[in-house]
Scaffold this motif. Sequence first.
Motif, PDB file in Angstrom:
ATOM      1  N   PRO A  97      -1.766 -25.061  -0.751  1.00 29.36           N
ATOM      2  CA  PRO A  97      -0.374 -25.485  -0.583  1.00 29.36           C
ATOM      3  C   PRO A  97       0.635 -24.385  -0.893  1.00 29.36           C
ATOM      4  O   PRO A  97       1.784 -24.453  -0.470  1.00 29.36           O
ATOM      5  N   PHE A  98       0.211 -23.342  -1.626  1.00 29.30           N
ATOM      6  CA  PHE A  98       1.142 -22.300  -2.060  1.00 29.30           C
ATOM      7  C   PHE A  98       0.421 -20.968  -2.160  1.00 29.30           C
ATOM      8  O   PHE A  98      -0.695 -20.888  -2.672  1.00 29.30           O
ATOM      9  N   CYS A  99       1.072 -19.920  -1.670  1.00 31.22           N
ATOM     10  CA  CYS A  99       0.559 -18.552  -1.814  1.00 31.22           C
ATOM     11  C   CYS A  99       1.760 -17.638  -1.933  1.00 31.22           C
ATOM     12  O   CYS A  99       2.616 -17.608  -1.046  1.00 31.22           O
ATOM     13  N   ASP A 100       1.838 -16.885  -3.026  1.00 29.72           N
ATOM     14  CA  ASP A 100       2.980 -15.999  -3.236  1.00 29.72           C
ATOM     15  C   ASP A 100       2.635 -14.573  -2.816  1.00 29.72           C
ATOM     16  O   ASP A 100       1.600 -14.314  -2.197  1.00 29.72           O
ATOM     17  N   CYS A 101       3.518 -13.649  -3.169  1.00 25.75           N
ATOM     18  CA  CYS A 101       3.349 -12.240  -2.772  1.00 25.75           C
ATOM     19  C   CYS A 101       2.102 -11.600  -3.363  1.00 25.75           C
ATOM     20  O   CYS A 101       1.537 -10.685  -2.768  1.00 25.75           O
ATOM     21  N   SER A 102       1.645 -12.061  -4.522  1.00 27.68           N
ATOM     22  CA  SER A 102       0.422 -11.491  -5.087  1.00 27.68           C
ATOM     23  C   SER A 102      -0.782 -11.868  -4.223  1.00 27.68           C
ATOM     24  O   SER A 102      -1.710 -11.074  -4.065  1.00 27.68           O
ATOM     25  N   GLY A 103      -0.765 -13.056  -3.655  1.00 25.75           N
ATOM     26  CA  GLY A 103      -1.814 -13.442  -2.709  1.00 25.75           C
ATOM     27  C   GLY A 103      -1.734 -12.621  -1.439  1.00 25.75           C
ATOM     28  O   GLY A 103      -2.747 -12.150  -0.918  1.00 25.75           O
ATOM     29  N   LEU A 104      -0.507 -12.434  -0.934  1.00 24.21           N
ATOM     30  CA  LEU A 104      -0.322 -11.598   0.251  1.00 24.21           C
ATOM     31  C   LEU A 104      -0.862 -10.196  -0.009  1.00 24.21           C
ATOM     32  O   LEU A 104      -1.551  -9.624   0.842  1.00 24.21           O
ATOM     33  N   ASN A 105      -0.588  -9.646  -1.173  1.00 23.43           N
ATOM     34  CA  ASN A 105      -1.084  -8.316  -1.514  1.00 23.43           C
ATOM     35  C   ASN A 105      -2.612  -8.272  -1.488  1.00 23.43           C
ATOM     36  O   ASN A 105      -3.209  -7.310  -0.985  1.00 23.43           O
ATOM     37  N   ALA A 106      -3.255  -9.298  -2.023  1.00 24.43           N
ATOM     38  CA  ALA A 106      -4.723  -9.347  -2.007  1.00 24.43           C
ATOM     39  C   ALA A 106      -5.247  -9.390  -0.573  1.00 24.43           C
ATOM     40  O   ALA A 106      -6.217  -8.692  -0.237  1.00 24.43           O
ATOM     41  N   PHE A 107      -4.593 -10.173   0.287  1.00 22.43           N
ATOM     42  CA  PHE A 107      -5.024 -10.255   1.686  1.00 22.43           C
ATOM     43  C   PHE A 107      -4.790  -8.940   2.428  1.00 22.43           C
ATOM     44  O   PHE A 107      -5.643  -8.491   3.189  1.00 22.43           O
ATOM     45  N   LEU A 108      -3.636  -8.315   2.201  1.00 23.24           N
ATOM     46  CA  LEU A 108      -3.342  -7.049   2.881  1.00 23.24           C
ATOM     47  C   LEU A 108      -4.306  -5.944   2.439  1.00 23.24           C
ATOM     48  O   LEU A 108      -4.783  -5.159   3.266  1.00 23.24           O
ATOM     49  N   ASP A 109      -4.602  -5.890   1.144  1.00 21.34           N
ATOM     50  CA  ASP A 109      -5.543  -4.899   0.640  1.00 21.34           C
ATOM     51  C   ASP A 109      -6.922  -5.110   1.253  1.00 21.34           C
ATOM     52  O   ASP A 109      -7.564  -4.160   1.714  1.00 21.34           O
ATOM     53  N   ALA A 110      -7.365  -6.359   1.282  1.00 20.95           N
ATOM     54  CA  ALA A 110      -8.678  -6.655   1.863  1.00 20.95           C
ATOM     55  C   ALA A 110      -8.705  -6.365   3.358  1.00 20.95           C
ATOM     56  O   ALA A 110      -9.702  -5.849   3.876  1.00 20.95           O
ATOM     57  N   ALA A 111      -7.614  -6.668   4.065  1.00 18.64           N
ATOM     58  CA  ALA A 111      -7.560  -6.400   5.506  1.00 18.64           C
ATOM     59  C   ALA A 111      -7.641  -4.901   5.773  1.00 18.64           C
ATOM     60  O   ALA A 111      -8.335  -4.458   6.699  1.00 18.64           O
ATOM     61  N   GLN A 112      -6.952  -4.104   4.960  1.00 19.97           N
ATOM     62  CA  GLN A 112      -6.986  -2.658   5.134  1.00 19.97           C
ATOM     63  C   GLN A 112      -8.391  -2.117   4.889  1.00 19.97           C
ATOM     64  O   GLN A 112      -8.910  -1.326   5.673  1.00 19.97           O
ATOM     65  N   LYS A 113      -9.014  -2.561   3.804  1.00 18.28           N
ATOM     66  CA  LYS A 113     -10.367  -2.070   3.497  1.00 18.28           C
ATOM     67  C   LYS A 113     -11.380  -2.539   4.531  1.00 18.28           C
ATOM     68  O   LYS A 113     -12.303  -1.802   4.881  1.00 18.28           O
ATOM     69  N   THR A 114     -11.192  -3.743   5.039  1.00 14.44           N
ATOM     70  CA  THR A 114     -12.089  -4.250   6.074  1.00 14.44           C
ATOM     71  C   THR A 114     -11.918  -3.444   7.359  1.00 14.44           C
ATOM     72  O   THR A 114     -12.899  -3.093   8.012  1.00 14.44           O
ATOM     73  N   ALA A 115     -10.668  -3.146   7.720  1.00 15.83           N
ATOM     74  CA  ALA A 115     -10.413  -2.337   8.928  1.00 15.83           C
ATOM     75  C   ALA A 115     -11.004  -0.938   8.778  1.00 15.83           C
ATOM     76  O   ALA A 115     -11.575  -0.397   9.725  1.00 15.83           O
TER      77      ALA A 115
END
Length: 141
Positions: free
Chosen positions: A56-74
């Motif tokens: 129900p809720f995701c703040d900027c710290s969650g976004l940061n975790a997703f962006l970091d993981a997306a970069q490392k995955t790419a």
Amino acid sequence: MPLPQLIIHRRDRRNRALITLAGEIDLDSAPLVHTALALCLRDGIRTVDVDLTSVPFCDCSGLNAFLDAAQKTAEAGGTLRLHHPPPILGLILDLTGSGFLLLGPPPGQPAPPLGDVPAPTTAAPPHWPVPLGSVLSGDAR
């Protein structure tokens, strides 16, 4: 201090994983998300789908975790995609212009090249932009 209330379920199929999250993603629980996504890479997973239907809720710290993981995955030759983000995360993705990194391009459109981040699609409030000098001198309206 109580443990963050976030449930993480991972289902693998060859080199693809479906991560299903349930609960809120914030400063306390984002490290759990980061670890779960890092473990996918460690285990050879190169396609990661993250289902946020029960978040129900995701703040900027969650976004940061997703962006970091997306970069490392790419960097490892894979992709990470978010599915069914909560409205607040959708707003943050829109405001930061980073949706194409985590949601993929809109149907029928190629992804913009890295470094060519599109402008946010939401309109700024009518009083913006405030001149930087006004903000620094305390004269913001």
